[in-house]
Design an enzyme around this catalytic site. Sequence first.
Site, mmCIF file in Angstrom:
data_model
loop_
_atom_site.group_PDB
_atom_site.id
_atom_site.type_symbol
_atom_site.label_atom_id
_atom_site.label_comp_id
_atom_site.label_asym_id
_atom_site.label_seq_id
_atom_site.Cartn_x
_atom_site.Cartn_y
_atom_site.Cartn_z
ATOM 1 N N GLU A 1 1.795 -1.044 -6.175
ATOM 2 C CA GLU A 1 1.343 -0.224 -5.043
ATOM 3 C C GLU A 1 -0.158 -0.009 -5.140
ATOM 4 O OE1 GLU A 1 2.758 1.275 -2.429
ATOM 5 O OE2 GLU A 1 4.926 1.087 -2.804
ATOM 6 N N TYR B 1 0.864 -1.181 0.000
ATOM 7 C CA TYR B 1 0.000 0.000 0.000
ATOM 8 C C TYR B 1 0.896 1.226 0.000
ATOM 9 C CZ TYR B 1 0.144 0.080 5.277
ATOM 10 O OH TYR B 1 0.494 0.086 6.603
HETATM 11 ZN ZN ZN Z 1 5.537 -1.528 0.682
#
Ligand code: ZN
Length: 236
Positions: A94, A30
């Site tokens: 991500e 994240y």
């Molecule tokens: Zn990371």
Amino acid sequence: MADELVHREVPSPNWNERNGEAISMVVLHYTDMLSADEAIERMCDPAAEVSAHYLITEEGEVVRLVPEEKRAWHAGVSYWREHANVNGRSIGIELQNPGHTNGYRAFPEAQIDALIPLLARIVQDYDIPRANVVGHSDIAPARKSDPGELFPWERLAEYNLCLPSPDKLELGDPFDNDGAFYLALERFGYDISNGHKAVEAFQRRWRPAKIDGEIDGQVRAILFQLLLDRDRGLTR
Ligand SMILES: [Zn+2]
């Protein structure tokens, strides 16, 4: 490559060459920042020296920052299955999320709906084992906790894109330690239809000093070690 899955290109300068390492892992993260724009800006800042191949916003927009053939800088000090520093052999994705320090929250459906086809394409293109689709916290447990406990691994597992959680497997009663031992014994190779006899056979081969069919600590330790050695490729 499969550009229909990518909505926007924002080239990051933060990458180098892979030095010949084959891609064999995907690491999910994240962003740990309040907005996607903030995260993109940081991953494009040469001074930050961080990046990922893709960022997926909470709305499901897929942004490519680094070409897959290049080595993005997402994992840092890391380790997985005998390999340290996994950046060279992995693709980093991500997911926009404020993270545990800024108000950790569920990953919206749209975000996961965008992740699944991208991940499926990557896993197929590089023939990545399911056990090598991991979270950042799996490969850097002392430093990282992303993508965290709200990440819906079970949705990925539905598409065979990561290992399913053991509670979805038929492991029997998890509190029945003998049951777990028998399953491990079967995994090692023994027919366990007569459990007591199987343990005796195991003892006869591996702990002949005491052959009683009882699952004691030493017997557990021996089997555990044998399975570990085999998993590490020391035996086959
Ligand atoms: Zn990371």
